[in-house]
Design a protein around this motif. Sequence first.
Motif, short mmCIF file in Angstrom:
data_model
loop_
_atom_site.label_atom_id
_atom_site.label_comp_id
_atom_site.label_asym_id
_atom_site.label_seq_id
_atom_site.Cartn_x
_atom_site.Cartn_y
_atom_site.Cartn_z
N TRP A 120 0.82 -1.22 0.00
CA TRP A 120 0.00 0.00 0.00
C TRP A 120 0.84 1.26 0.00
O TRP A 120 0.37 2.34 -0.37
CB TRP A 120 -0.94 0.00 1.21
N LEU A 165 0.58 4.71 -2.69
CA LEU A 165 0.32 5.93 -1.93
C LEU A 165 1.35 7.00 -2.24
O LEU A 165 1.01 8.18 -2.36
CB LEU A 165 0.33 5.61 -0.43
N SER A 166 2.61 6.61 -2.39
CA SER A 166 3.66 7.60 -2.62
C SER A 166 3.73 8.05 -4.07
O SER A 166 4.05 9.21 -4.34
CB SER A 166 5.02 7.03 -2.19
N SER A 182 0.75 10.76 -6.20
CA SER A 182 0.84 11.98 -5.40
C SER A 182 1.68 12.99 -6.17
O SER A 182 2.13 12.72 -7.29
CB SER A 182 1.49 11.68 -4.04
N ASN A 193 -4.21 13.24 -1.46
CA ASN A 193 -3.29 12.30 -0.84
C ASN A 193 -2.50 13.02 0.27
O ASN A 193 -1.95 14.10 0.04
CB ASN A 193 -2.33 11.77 -1.91
#
Length: 288
Positions: free
Chosen positions: A199, A203-204, A207, A227
Amino acid sequence: MAPDEAPKSPLDPAAEPEHGIECEPHLRFIRDSAIIAYRNLLTILRVPTLLVTATVQPLMFVFLFAYIFGASLGGGQYREFLLAGIFAQTVAFNAAFTTVGLAGDLQKGIIDRMRTLPMSRLAVLMGRTLSDLVVSVLSLVVMVGCGYVVGWRINGGVADAALAFGIILLFAFAMSWIGALTGLFSPTVEVAQSVGLIWLFPLSFISSAFISAETLPGPLRTIAEWNPITAVSAAGRKLFDNGAPPSFVPATGWAADHCIEYAVACSLVILAVAVPLALLRYRKVASK
């Protein structure tokens, strides 16, 4: 004390208070948290290879994006834009320390041993997250040094820079509690290592840590705009006074206009949700 009896360390959780004086509950919680944090940091000192992920991996990202992709994305200006995103990504990835550490303690039976001690259950998790916060501080120190090598500079004031690092570390602390929750649900260390990264990567990268979120298509742009990593990255750039390359489309919307407030709010919301859930899960695991 008997002649052959070794004196107990003040850091020994089994050491009884002198003269029969019990600590206040809040003082016991602080003491217990410090003991667990100290124990985790000692583990890192004895096995320094554990710091590879927190130091070498961010350096690889810096040089990869700064010099391989950076030449076509804005050169020196892109490198200034990049570093705040690397800071946010690095402390987010450090949540894996908490995930793997707690999963390892569970698998080795250390959590069972801690459960038998007269200590706060929250202190076990707090100690883990505090020690990993120290790792995040070390990561930031390495990243700042690397940033100055590639041309990044803090162009804002000292107070603004301190606020930026404070926001980044608050986010690191919040992410470590998500890591704690993930670790408590992982049956083995191997599963924890896999789940802890599954995850974190989307997520990174979905963004504005590395690019302008405005260039992403449809739903991905909306996700990137809200985010937390985008908010922390944008807050850092604003407070460090690091502008984006002219070719980048500037971000718009409430989250972009209020990136500092939104970054702080994201961390506080994560803590408000993750801390009680992690504590609840720890109680279930420890009672088995």
